[in-house]
Design an enzyme around this catalytic site. Structure first.
Site, mmCIF file in Angstrom:
data_model
loop_
_atom_site.group_PDB
_atom_site.id
_atom_site.type_symbol
_atom_site.label_atom_id
_atom_site.label_comp_id
_atom_site.label_asym_id
_atom_site.label_seq_id
_atom_site.Cartn_x
_atom_site.Cartn_y
_atom_site.Cartn_z
ATOM 1 N N GLY A 112 0.063 -5.086 6.015
ATOM 2 C CA GLY A 112 -0.379 -4.637 4.934
ATOM 3 C C GLY A 112 -1.025 -5.759 4.157
ATOM 4 N N LEU A 113 -1.817 -5.338 3.051
ATOM 5 C CA LEU A 113 -2.667 -6.339 2.234
ATOM 6 C C LEU A 113 -1.714 -7.359 1.564
ATOM 7 C CD1 LEU A 113 -5.446 -4.336 0.878
ATOM 8 C CD2 LEU A 113 -5.890 -5.875 2.830
ATOM 9 N N SER A 114 -2.069 -8.528 1.214
ATOM 10 C CA SER A 114 -1.467 -9.405 0.530
ATOM 11 C C SER A 114 -1.390 -8.437 -0.999
ATOM 12 C CB SER A 114 -2.209 -10.692 0.300
ATOM 13 O OG SER A 114 -1.548 -11.354 -0.891
ATOM 14 N N GLY A 115 -0.074 -8.447 -1.461
ATOM 15 C CA GLY A 115 0.362 -7.813 -2.534
ATOM 16 C C GLY A 115 0.364 -6.307 -2.304
ATOM 17 N N SER A 116 0.575 -5.917 -1.100
ATOM 18 C CA SER A 116 0.764 -4.354 -0.878
ATOM 19 C C SER A 116 2.033 -4.229 -1.230
ATOM 20 C CB SER A 116 0.590 -3.984 0.375
ATOM 21 O OG SER A 116 0.960 -4.875 1.291
ATOM 22 N N GLY A 117 3.067 -5.164 -0.994
ATOM 23 C CA GLY A 117 4.638 -4.822 -1.202
ATOM 24 C C GLY A 117 5.493 -5.267 -0.072
ATOM 25 N N LYS A 118 5.030 -5.852 0.720
ATOM 26 C CA LYS A 118 5.969 -6.143 1.967
ATOM 27 C C LYS A 118 7.035 -6.920 1.419
ATOM 28 C CE LYS A 118 2.428 -8.185 4.039
ATOM 29 N NZ LYS A 118 1.432 -7.998 2.831
ATOM 30 N N SER A 173 -0.489 -9.394 9.220
ATOM 31 C CA SER A 173 -0.728 -8.950 10.590
ATOM 32 C C SER A 173 -1.992 -8.123 10.470
ATOM 33 C CB SER A 173 0.422 -8.409 11.345
ATOM 34 O OG SER A 173 1.034 -7.562 10.489
#
Ligand code: ADP
Length: 198
Positions: free
Chosen positions: A33-39, A107
């Protein structure tokens, strides 16, 4: 001891030995997921929840990979690919030692994730899409990176001047625009439980 007389001892321990010892099936839980999406937030919460439930999991993320084994790589297409290759090979070693991994890496392309899946092994790879709009991620701007990318201080930033391809058919999607942190972690925990229970 004459090993020839003890066939049980004449080879390394196998994956199933580790999994039985740890009472779990090892899987790679691959968060994209995008940077800041919560991974990272979800991965850390999941690790704790798994731990409390008796499971043993390692979190692999930019902090422990980019500063160590991949500290000679940048964010060009070529180096991103090499970074993921290294991560996938590492993940495979963990998984074959019975350890669940929670991988938090943007990724960004299907090709990169498919490479990781091939290295780790299709059976062991659970692709989780941590979905959030670019708008929301930019509002959160946890590390101030979007601001820098907009100013041109960071090049090849995913979502800004480098593309992100959402997974076509992920094992699970978690929409963090809609769900709060606790519900996101619970959703992931409940979906992977049947996969890791021995
Ligand atoms: P990433 O690792 O994808 O770059 P982070 O986990 O570092 O993202 O940051 C995500 C930010 O979004 C955190 O500040 C977190 O508190 C916030 N957030 C809001 N809702 C959620 C959610 N449902 N799941 C995870 N993080 C969330």
């Amino acid at each position: 001891m004459n090993l020839e007389l003890h066939p049980t001892f004449d080879r390394l321990l196998k994956r199933i030995d580790f999994e039985q010892k740890l009472s779990q099936q090892a899987k790679a839980i691959w968060l994209t997921g995008l940077s800041g999406s919560g991974k990272t937030t979800i991965a850390q919460g999941l690790q704790k929840k798994l731990w409390d439930a008796g499971f043993f999991a390692q979190v692999l993320d930019g902090d422990n990979i980019r500063t160590g084994i991949s500290n000679n790589l940048d964010f060009s297409e070529k180096d991103r690919q090499e970074n993921i290759r290294r991560i996938a090979e590492l993940t495979k070693l963990f998984v074959h030692t019975g350890i669940i991994t929670i991988n938090c890496f943007i990724s960004p392309t299907r090709a990169i994730r498919s490479q990781a899946k091939e290295i780790i092994g299709r059976e062991d790879f659970l692709e989780i899409y941590i979905k959030a709009s670019l708008d929301q991620c930019e509002k959160r701007d946890v590390k101030g990176l979007y601001k820098k990318a907009r100013k041109g201080e960071i090049k090849n930033f995913t979502g800004i001047d480098s593309m992100y391809e959402a997974p076509n058919n992920p094992f699970l999607t978690i929409d963090t625009d809609q769900l709060n942190v606790e519900n996101s972690i619970n959703k992931l925990f409940n979906s992977i439980l049947p996969q890791i229970n021995l």
